[in-house]
Motif scaffolding. Structure first.
Motif, PDB file in Angstrom:
ATOM      1  N   VAL A   1      -0.461 -11.755  -4.582  1.00  0.00           N
ATOM      2  CA  VAL A   1      -1.535 -11.514  -5.335  1.00  0.00           C
ATOM      3  C   VAL A   1      -2.733 -11.066  -4.887  1.00  0.00           C
ATOM      4  N   GLU A   2      -2.844 -11.362  -3.549  1.00  0.00           N
ATOM      5  CA  GLU A   2      -4.286 -11.083  -2.905  1.00  0.00           C
ATOM      6  C   GLU A   2      -4.089  -9.445  -2.750  1.00  0.00           C
ATOM      7  N   ALA A   3      -2.703  -9.086  -2.289  1.00  0.00           N
ATOM      8  CA  ALA A   3      -2.584  -7.672  -1.990  1.00  0.00           C
ATOM      9  C   ALA A   3      -2.590  -6.819  -3.078  1.00  0.00           C
ATOM     10  N   ILE A   4      -2.161  -7.370  -4.258  1.00  0.00           N
ATOM     11  CA  ILE A   4      -2.453  -6.451  -5.590  1.00  0.00           C
ATOM     12  C   ILE A   4      -3.719  -6.291  -6.002  1.00  0.00           C
ATOM     13  N   ASP A   5      -4.665  -7.541  -5.734  1.00  0.00           N
ATOM     14  CA  ASP A   5      -6.081  -7.234  -5.932  1.00  0.00           C
ATOM     15  C   ASP A   5      -6.763  -6.322  -4.997  1.00  0.00           C
ATOM     16  N   GLY A   6      -6.382  -6.205  -3.807  1.00  0.00           N
ATOM     17  CA  GLY A   6      -6.920  -5.873  -2.756  1.00  0.00           C
ATOM     18  C   GLY A   6      -6.840  -4.278  -2.952  1.00  0.00           C
ATOM     19  N   LEU A   7      -5.746  -3.721  -3.382  1.00  0.00           N
ATOM     20  CA  LEU A   7      -5.312  -2.344  -3.768  1.00  0.00           C
ATOM     21  C   LEU A   7      -5.823  -1.719  -5.176  1.00  0.00           C
ATOM     22  N   GLY A   8      -6.451  -2.690  -6.061  1.00  0.00           N
ATOM     23  CA  GLY A   8      -6.993  -2.529  -7.394  1.00  0.00           C
ATOM     24  C   GLY A   8      -5.810  -2.224  -8.382  1.00  0.00           C
ATOM     25  N   LEU A   9      -4.764  -2.803  -8.224  1.00  0.00           N
ATOM     26  CA  LEU A   9      -3.476  -2.594  -8.832  1.00  0.00           C
ATOM     27  C   LEU A   9      -3.556  -3.535 -10.274  1.00  0.00           C
ATOM     28  N   ILE A  10      -2.797  -3.438 -11.033  1.00  0.00           N
ATOM     29  CA  ILE A  10      -2.778  -4.295 -12.109  1.00  0.00           C
ATOM     30  C   ILE A  10      -1.635  -5.270 -12.097  1.00  0.00           C
ATOM     31  N   HIS A  11      -1.843  -6.706 -12.548  1.00  0.00           N
ATOM     32  CA  HIS A  11      -1.042  -7.659 -12.693  1.00  0.00           C
ATOM     33  C   HIS A  11      -0.061  -7.552 -13.972  1.00  0.00           C
ATOM     34  N   ASP A  12       1.085  -7.525 -13.947  1.00  0.00           N
ATOM     35  CA  ASP A  12       1.676  -7.864 -15.279  1.00  0.00           C
ATOM     36  C   ASP A  12       2.426  -9.051 -15.404  1.00  0.00           C
ATOM     37  N   LEU A  13       2.342  -9.831 -16.408  1.00  0.00           N
ATOM     38  CA  LEU A  13       2.686 -11.281 -16.522  1.00  0.00           C
ATOM     39  C   LEU A  13       4.037 -11.386 -17.031  1.00  0.00           C
ATOM     40  N   SER A  14       4.499  -9.998 -17.653  1.00  0.00           N
ATOM     41  CA  SER A  14       5.663 -10.236 -18.862  1.00  0.00           C
ATOM     42  C   SER A  14       6.602 -11.170 -18.563  1.00  0.00           C
ATOM     43  N   HIS A  15       7.190 -11.162 -17.116  1.00  0.00           N
ATOM     44  CA  HIS A  15       8.421 -11.932 -16.698  1.00  0.00           C
ATOM     45  C   HIS A  15       8.203 -13.158 -16.080  1.00  0.00           C
TER      46      HIS A  15
ATOM     47  N   GLY B   1       0.888  -1.194  -0.092  1.00  0.00           N
ATOM     48  CA  GLY B   1      -0.091   0.036  -0.099  1.00  0.00           C
ATOM     49  C   GLY B   1       0.740   1.350  -0.032  1.00  0.00           C
ATOM     50  N   ASN B   2       1.857   1.348   0.597  1.00  0.00           N
ATOM     51  CA  ASN B   2       2.745   2.375   0.814  1.00  0.00           C
ATOM     52  C   ASN B   2       3.452   2.663  -0.831  1.00  0.00           C
ATOM     53  N   TRP B   3       3.509   1.611  -1.495  1.00  0.00           N
ATOM     54  CA  TRP B   3       4.025   1.983  -3.093  1.00  0.00           C
ATOM     55  C   TRP B   3       2.858   2.351  -3.740  1.00  0.00           C
ATOM     56  N   SER B   4       1.647   1.769  -3.714  1.00  0.00           N
ATOM     57  CA  SER B   4       0.630   2.315  -4.224  1.00  0.00           C
ATOM     58  C   SER B   4       0.305   3.708  -3.974  1.00  0.00           C
ATOM     59  N   ASP B   5       0.431   3.966  -2.743  1.00  0.00           N
ATOM     60  CA  ASP B   5       0.173   5.372  -2.501  1.00  0.00           C
ATOM     61  C   ASP B   5       1.204   6.376  -3.175  1.00  0.00           C
ATOM     62  N   ALA B   6       2.233   5.844  -3.570  1.00  0.00           N
ATOM     63  CA  ALA B   6       3.441   6.923  -4.048  1.00  0.00           C
ATOM     64  C   ALA B   6       3.291   6.772  -5.568  1.00  0.00           C
ATOM     65  N   GLY B   7       2.315   5.970  -6.220  1.00  0.00           N
ATOM     66  CA  GLY B   7       2.209   6.165  -7.640  1.00  0.00           C
ATOM     67  C   GLY B   7       2.270   4.822  -8.420  1.00  0.00           C
ATOM     68  N   VAL B   8       2.468   3.768  -7.605  1.00  0.00           N
ATOM     69  CA  VAL B   8       2.476   2.563  -8.350  1.00  0.00           C
ATOM     70  C   VAL B   8       1.138   1.978  -8.894  1.00  0.00           C
ATOM     71  N   VAL B   9       0.847   1.688 -10.210  1.00  0.00           N
ATOM     72  CA  VAL B   9      -0.271   1.158 -10.854  1.00  0.00           C
ATOM     73  C   VAL B   9      -0.246  -0.132 -11.131  1.00  0.00           C
ATOM     74  N   ALA B  10       0.886  -0.752 -11.178  1.00  0.00           N
ATOM     75  CA  ALA B  10       0.861  -2.169 -11.673  1.00  0.00           C
ATOM     76  C   ALA B  10       2.086  -3.049 -10.960  1.00  0.00           C
ATOM     77  N   VAL B  11       2.242  -4.308 -11.119  1.00  0.00           N
ATOM     78  CA  VAL B  11       2.958  -4.996 -10.639  1.00  0.00           C
ATOM     79  C   VAL B  11       3.380  -6.398 -11.237  1.00  0.00           C
ATOM     80  N   GLY B  12       4.522  -6.375 -11.507  1.00  0.00           N
ATOM     81  CA  GLY B  12       5.164  -7.760 -11.962  1.00  0.00           C
ATOM     82  C   GLY B  12       5.784  -8.399 -10.720  1.00  0.00           C
ATOM     83  N   LEU B  13       5.222  -9.639 -10.306  1.00  0.00           N
ATOM     84  CA  LEU B  13       5.791 -10.482  -9.221  1.00  0.00           C
ATOM     85  C   LEU B  13       7.653 -10.538  -9.105  1.00  0.00           C
ATOM     86  N   THR B  14       7.872 -10.636 -10.232  1.00  0.00           N
ATOM     87  CA  THR B  14       9.287 -10.993 -10.468  1.00  0.00           C
ATOM     88  C   THR B  14       9.781 -10.419 -11.757  1.00  0.00           C
ATOM     89  N   TRP B  15      11.405 -10.322 -11.584  1.00  0.00           N
ATOM     90  CA  TRP B  15      11.933 -10.138 -12.988  1.00  0.00           C
ATOM     91  C   TRP B  15      12.317 -11.399 -13.790  1.00  0.00           C
TER      92      TRP B  15
END
Length: 345
Positions: free
Chosen positions: A174-188, A132-146
């Motif tokens: 995964v649950e945290a990303i969904d709970g914050l309404g962020l977008i999952h990035d599958l790329s890596h 949530g701290n990262w979401s508050d700072a401007g994160v809108v999407a997350v990839g779980l790993t590189w």
């Protein structure tokens, strides 16, 4: 017409010595010849993007040769946090100087570049509870790993026989990303991690900078999964992204566009079109494809398609799509509106 590029490693470029306010002729540091600075993005009408927090683990004695401010010792979660948060603070400082407009901090009036932040590899986030701290700072999407094995998931460079998919911590993320309404990035993600994530969430998902596995032919069998083709999306994954209303961003890295390139060879714009059209064919519509160029994301302008040396040349892809019968509305979707829909802009 303006462009939305869903994958630009802007903070990483600063950390390897790029003056992002310079013209290409005045660039210093690694990656020569360069393609991306803030002026070149403006010249290319790139007005929106996902800018990454990119960090990379390294083993003892294997530190990056370019100084590696973006890198951290594998397994050192505190160092990963420092590397990632330093990039977050860089984007924040750009915003305060009116060079960057974070979507969550949008001021009145126009700014040169509107940015949402993508965490490309979640190791810098200490735990799901702190996302949530990262979401508050401007994160809108997350990839779980590189590409490598991370704390939350296995990446595309992991050997197929050793692929563990998501970790227990990753399932919580995964649950945290969904709970914050962020977008999952599958790329890596590895194939197993991709499949497990899609089983654990029914939310919209994207692949910000990925191409089509089916257009590569390892061992003469198109679409076959190998360690190298794991980086590209299977038709099944493409179809699921499309079914959920997500978008795949076309990656312009040369080796991600055509198989068997020799040293110094560059793919053609037609190779780009092949991937775009295959994505549309598999999804059954044109609403699920856009740009995720990854320009200067660890490779220089010599590893872009022939005729594309900087952002303003990306419009050549649009011109070819127009010549192949795409409507103005479909072209607008490819250029920016498909991504705008995903992020509610």
């Amino acid at each position: 017409m303006t462009l939305f590029d869903a994958h630009l490693d802007l903070a990483y470029l600063v950390e390897i010595g790029r003056d992002m306010h310079a013209g290409l002729a005045d660039c210093r540091g690694a990656l020569r010849p360069p393609a991306v600075t803030l002026p070149t993005l403006a010249e290319g009408s790139v007005t929106q993007c996902l800018a990454t927090v990119f960090t990379q683990p390294f083993d003892d004695g294997d530190e990056p040769a370019d100084g590696g401010a973006y890198a951290f010792p594998r397994g050192d979660s505190d160092a990963a946090y420092r590397a990632g948060w330093r990039q977050m603070l860089l984007y924040k400082s750009w915003h305060e100087g009116d060079a960057i407009d974070l979507w969550k901090l949008r001021p009145e009036g126009e700014t040169p570049l509107s940015v949402g932040i993508l965490i490309e590899g979640a190791d810098p986030v200490p735990s799901p509870d702190e996302l949530g701290n990262w979401s508050d700072a401007g994160v809108v999407a997350v990839g779980l790993t590189w590409a490598h094995r991370g704390r939350y998931a296995d990446g595309n460079s992991v050997h197929l026989r050793e692929d563990r998919g998501l970790t227990d911590l990753g399932r919580g993320m995964v649950e945290a990303i969904d709970g914050l309404g962020l977008i999952h990035d599958l790329s890596h993600l590895s194939q197993k991690a991709t499949e497990e994530l899609l089983e654990r969430t029914d939310k919209l998902v994207v692949a910000t900078h990925s191409n089509c596995r089916q257009l590569f032919a390892p061992d003469g069998e198109a679409g076959k999964l190998t360690k190298s083709t794991q980086r590209h999306l299977s038709d099944e994954t493409v179809a699921e992204i499309g079914r959920r209303g997500g978008v795949v961003g076309l990656n312009l890295c040369a080796s991600f566009l055509r198989d068997g390139l020799k040293r110094g060879d560059r793919p053609s714009i037609d190779d780009c079109i092949r991937h775009v059209e295959h994505l549309c064919e598999v999804m059954g519509h044109k609403d699920g494809v856009g740009l995720g160029t990854d320009m200067d994301g660890g490779f220089d302008a010599r590893h872009l398609p022939e005729g594309i040396d900087e952002p303003r040349h990306v419009h050549k892809i649009v011109d070819v799509l127009r010549s192949r019968g795409w409507s103005n509305a479909e072209l607008d979707g490819f250029r920016r509106k498909n991504w705008e829909r995903v992020f509610g802009l």
